[in-house]
Design an enzyme around this catalytic site. Structure first.
Site, PDB file in Angstrom:
ATOM      1  CD  GLU A  57       6.614  -3.604   4.259  1.00  0.00           C
ATOM      2  OE1 GLU A  57       5.840  -4.355   4.897  1.00  0.00           O
ATOM      3  OE2 GLU A  57       7.366  -2.782   4.813  1.00  0.00           O
ATOM      4  CE  LYS A  92      -3.711   2.323   2.538  1.00  0.00           C
ATOM      5  NZ  LYS A  92      -4.597   2.269   3.720  1.00  0.00           N
ATOM      6  CE  LYS A 124      -6.352   1.898  -0.823  1.00  0.00           C
ATOM      7  NZ  LYS A 124      -7.059   1.873   0.466  1.00  0.00           N
ATOM      8  CE1 TYR A 147     -14.882   3.035  -3.246  1.00  0.00           C
ATOM      9  CE2 TYR A 147     -13.018   3.424  -4.706  1.00  0.00           C
ATOM     10  CZ  TYR A 147     -13.544   3.298  -3.434  1.00  0.00           C
ATOM     11  OH  TYR A 147     -12.716   3.439  -2.345  1.00  0.00           O
TER      12      TYR A 147
END
Length: 326
Positions: A234, A196, A249, A314
Site C-alpha cells: 500500500e 492504516k 497508524k 495528543y
C-alpha cells in the site's frame, strides 16, 4: 590481563547517556491532532481521553498558539459538523467547520507551523463510513474518490498546507494529487495514511470525532492487523500515485511495520500514536500503575527509534514543553 567489557561505562551519568543516545526526540518531531466542532459555546472534554477536547473555533486558535509556542512541528485538524448526510456534504463546504477553522489557523499562524488537514468523510456522513455507500451498503470506492478530490481542493483553498487522506480507498492519493494540481495547488504536499490498520485502538477517537460507523466496520478497506507485506504494498502504491510522505497508524502495535516502511522508502515517514494508546497510558497513570511522564517519553522515543521522522500524538504540546525545559 583479561579484557573486561563494561557497557555500563557509557550509561553512568545523564550527560554520558545523552551524549551517546542513538535516538533523539525534539519538539519539532511532534504533530498535535486537534478536533473542532461546529456550534458549541465551550470546549467539550472527551471522557475517554483526559486532557483532550472538542474545540470551539476560539479555543482551537488558543490551543494552536500554545502548540506553536512550545515548538511543536505541526497541527492535524479534524472537523465535526452539526449536519451530516449520506455523502458528507459538509466536508467540502467552504462554510463548513473544518474550512473555517483552517482559515483561522492559516491567517493567525502563517508559516509559523504546518497546518495539516485530515481528509476523510467518516466525521461528515450520517452512516459513519468513509465515503458514499452502494445500494448494498459498501463504501463505493470510485464515488468516494470524487468526493475526496473535492474535499482536498476545499481544504487547500481554506489554507491547509498539507492534505492527509486517511480513508484507505484505492486510488485516493492519485485522485487527490490530480485535483490539487488541476486547481492550482501543485505545491501542496500529500501525506498519505498509507498503512492504516483496522484497529481496536481507535475507540476513543471515534468518541472525539463522533465518527463511529452506524453499522458494520471498516475491515474491508483498512488493513488487516495480521499483515505487514500488504502494508508495504500500500505504501508503494501511494508513492507511485504521488504521495510526498507516508504514515503508519497506529504506532506502537505496528513498530515492526514502521521499521520496514522506514527502511524501504526515501520520503518522510510519520506515525500516529492513536487515541487508544493515549487513553491506556492516561488510565494506568491515573490509577498509579505507571510513572506517567517517563512512560510518555519512552513510547515516543520508541516510535522514533522504529523509524518515524515525525509522530502525531495528543501529548505533543505537553511533551514539547517538557523537552524544551530539559
Amino acid at each position: 590481563m583479561t579484557l573486561v567489557v563494561r557497557g555500563r561505562r557509557l550509561r553512568r551519568t545523564p550527560a554520558l547517556r545523552r551524549l551517546v543516545a542513538e535516538t533523539s526526540l525534539s519538539p519539532a518531531d511532534l504533530v498535535l491532532p486537534m478536533f473542532v466542532k461546529e456550534w458549541i459555546a465551550e470546549p467539550v472534554p472527551i471522557a475517554s481521553m483526559p486532557g483532550v477536547v472538542q474545540h470551539t473555533r476560539d479555543s482551537l486558535r488558543k490551543a494552536a498558539h500554545e502548540a506553536v509556542e512550545a515548538g511543536g512541528g505541526g497541527l492535524m485538524l479534524f472537523g465535526i459538523p452539526t449536519d451530516k448526510d449520506a455523502v458528507g456534504s459538509q466536508a467540502d463546504d467552504p462554510e463548513g467547520i473544518v474550512q473555517l477553522a483552517l482559515g483561522d489557523l492559516a491567517a493567525e499562524l502563517g508559516d509559523a507551523t504546518v497546518v495539516m488537514a485530515d481528509l476523510c468523510l467518516c466525521e461528515y456522513t450520517d452512516h459513519g463510513h468513509c465515503g458514499p455507500l452502494t445500494a448494498g451498503g459498501e463504501v463505493d470506492n470510485d464515488a468516494t474518490l470524487a468526493r475526496y478530490a473535492a474535499v482536498a481542493v476545499a481544504q487547500a483553498t481554506a489554507g491547509a498546507q498539507v492534505i492527509a487522506p486517511s480513508g484507505m480507498q484505492d486510488g485516493q492519493v492519485g485522485a487527490i494529487r490530480a485535483a490539487l494540481d488541476g486547481a492550482g495547488f501543485s505545491s501542496v504536499p500529500v501525506l498519505a495514511y498509507a498503512a492504516k490498520y483496522a484497529s481496536a485502538f481507535y475507540g476513543p477517537f471515534r468518541e472525539a470525532a463522533e465518527s463511529a460507523p452506524s453499522f458494520g466496520d471498516r475491515r474491508s478497506y483498512q488493513l488487516d492487523p495480521a499483515n505487514a507485506r500488504e502494508a508495504l504494498h500500500e505504501v508503494m502504491l501511494d508513492l507511485g500515485e504521488g504521495a510526498d510522505a507516508v504514515m503508519v497508524k497506529p504506532a506502537m502495535p505496528y513498530l515492526d511495520v514502521l521499521r520496514q516502511v522506514a527502511d524501504a522508502v526515501d520520503v518522510p515517514v510519520f506515525a500516529y500514536q492513536v487515541s487508544g494508546e493515549y487513553a491506556m497510558v492516561e488510565a494506568a497513570a491515573a490509577a498509579g500503575w505507571l510513572e506517567r511522564e517517563r512512560v510518555i517519553l519512552e513510547t515516543l522515543t520508541g516510535i522514533r527509534r522504529a523509524g518515524a521522522d515525525a509522530v502525531l500524538t495528543y501529548w505533543a504540546t505537553e511533551v514539547a514543553r517538557l523537552l524544551s525545559r530539559s
